[in-house]
Design a protein around this motif. Structure first.
Motif, mmCIF file in Angstrom:
data_model
loop_
_atom_site.group_PDB
_atom_site.id
_atom_site.type_symbol
_atom_site.label_atom_id
_atom_site.label_comp_id
_atom_site.label_asym_id
_atom_site.label_seq_id
_atom_site.Cartn_x
_atom_site.Cartn_y
_atom_site.Cartn_z
ATOM 1 N N VAL A 41 0.910 -1.100 -0.030
ATOM 2 C CA VAL A 41 0.023 0.007 0.110
ATOM 3 C C VAL A 41 0.786 1.360 -0.186
ATOM 4 C CG1 VAL A 41 -1.440 1.347 1.322
ATOM 5 C CG2 VAL A 41 -1.975 -1.097 1.260
ATOM 6 N N CYS A 51 -6.172 -3.274 -2.257
ATOM 7 C CA CYS A 51 -4.809 -3.112 -2.799
ATOM 8 C C CYS A 51 -3.973 -4.498 -3.096
ATOM 9 C CB CYS A 51 -4.025 -2.037 -2.222
ATOM 10 S SG CYS A 51 -2.474 -1.393 -2.991
ATOM 11 N N PRO A 80 -5.418 -5.193 -8.613
ATOM 12 C CA PRO A 80 -6.048 -4.164 -7.580
ATOM 13 C C PRO A 80 -7.171 -3.682 -8.005
ATOM 14 C CG PRO A 80 -4.149 -3.380 -8.343
ATOM 15 C CD PRO A 80 -4.268 -4.688 -9.054
ATOM 16 N N CYS A 132 -8.394 -0.505 -7.629
ATOM 17 C CA CYS A 132 -8.002 0.875 -7.635
ATOM 18 C C CYS A 132 -9.136 1.774 -7.566
ATOM 19 C CB CYS A 132 -6.929 1.187 -8.567
ATOM 20 S SG CYS A 132 -5.339 0.302 -8.504
ATOM 21 N N CYS A 160 -10.821 2.140 -4.101
ATOM 22 C CA CYS A 160 -10.005 2.384 -3.141
ATOM 23 C C CYS A 160 -10.094 3.666 -2.439
ATOM 24 C CB CYS A 160 -8.590 2.440 -3.453
ATOM 25 S SG CYS A 160 -7.021 2.505 -2.246
#
Length: 343
Positions: free
Chosen positions: A150, A198, A203, A205, A208
């Motif tokens: 991360v 992540c 991932p 994203c 996030c």
């Protein structure tokens, strides 16, 4: 030295993470307690085991060993038995040893300080930080692979995570983001973000909470981080076993504390020349450990003489087992699978 603006920027990211965790944090049974014993057990189990695989093991282990004293008083074989299916059995041995440390060195009370928790057998910096922050509000980041990933991506930081200084480097970076309150929630939030969003590959994203601040995402270079130069060398290893049986009985012994599969049970690795005429079917098994590819050859040796069977077992320190009671002992997975195939 970081400026006030830099500090505020870092704390802003940490605050976003906590706000996301408050809504999206995983609902896990061990998050409903601040009991350091239970947090310790779950942290050790889930080091090498996915949560969905390990939850039943965690609950069964806690039910049988509900506190430090019960675990410390337990028989070593029983602790291994309740660890069955989790692998990396040295973790169970370390838990057992550490529970006795707590009884002997801390009057049976789980230590509260990070430095004291770190003294326990099998407890590293990550686990000690997780326990001390979650249970005792110590402001210490529980840095693991999730933190590396991360933080490397958020700051597009090319610091080599295989470098010996990586832990200290990313601990300092994580500490800059860590709010004064709820350090345990911050650590758990980072664990959840790394596990659920992540991810190492693919991932998520777009969902996030840190994507606005993430330099890797905004430059389209998420998959370039984290950076790691050293690759772990995988070695090949061949093992040879002899399944020596008479009737429905067979010989086993407990492995020592050195090398792999510590304190688990195995078959003889050598037989006298006079037994070679009894060798029958052979089975070859491939098995992968973290840094080893194993090729295991198991030869079936069916004896006709009870006296020979008993003499060989007694002279070489083997135990006699059978297909009814071997389930009460812990074998390496490939040997357990072999036994199950014979039933």
């Amino acid at each position: 030295m970081k400026t006030k603006k830099q500090t505020a920027d870092f704390l802003h990211i940490g605050a976003k993470l906590l706000a996301w965790y408050k809504i999206h944090g995983r609902d896990l049974p061990f998050r409903k307690t601040k009991d350091p014993y239970k947090i310790w057990i779950c942290e050790i189990i889930f080091q090498q085991t996915r949560i969905e695989q390990g939850l039943n093991h965690y609950e069964n282990f806690i039910q049988r060993f509900p506190d430090v004293q019960t675990l410390a008083n337990a028989d070593n074989d029983e602790v291994l038995l309740y660890w069955k299916g989790l692998g990396y059995y040295s973790r169970a041995l370390n838990l057992h040893h550490a529970s006795q440390q707590i009884v002997n060195d801390f009057n049976g009370k789980f230590p509260k300080k990070y430095e004291d928790i770190l003294k326990l057998k099998g407890v590293g910096k990550y686990t000690a930080a997780a326990i001390s922050s979650i249970c005792f509000n110590e402001k210490i980041p529980a840095v693991d692979g999730n933190f590396y990933r991360v933080l490397s991506r958020v700051f597009a930081d090319d610091f080599d995570i295989s470098d010996s200084k990586a832990f200290s480097y990313f601990s300092d970076l994580a500490l800059m983001m860590m709010p004064e309150k709820n350090p345990g929630h911050y650590n758990e939030a980072m664990m959840d973000l790394g596990s659920e969003i992540c991810k190492p590959k693919n991932p998520k994203c777009e969902t996030c909470p840190l994507n606005f601040d993430c330099l890797a995402f905004n430059s389209g270079k998420v998959q370039d981080f984290p950076q790691k130069s050293k690759k772990v060398k995988i070695t090949d290893l061949e093992l040879e076993y002899f399944f020596v049986e008479f009737g429905k009985s067979f010989l086993i012994r407990q492995r020592k504390d050195d090398f792999i599969w510590k304190r688990l049970y195995e078959f003889p690795t050598e037989i006298p020349k006079s037994f070679e005429k009894y060798i029958g079917a052979q089975k070859t098994i491939s098995h992968k450990l973290t840094h080893k590819n194993l090729t295991i050859h198991i030869y079936k040796v069916k004896l006709n003489s009870k006296r020979e069977f008993q003499k060989f077992g007694e002279e070489n320190g083997f135990l006699v087992s059978d297909f009814e009671d071997f389930h009460y002992k812990s074998f390496p997975k490939p040997l357990e699978n072999y036994l199950n195939s014979l039933i």
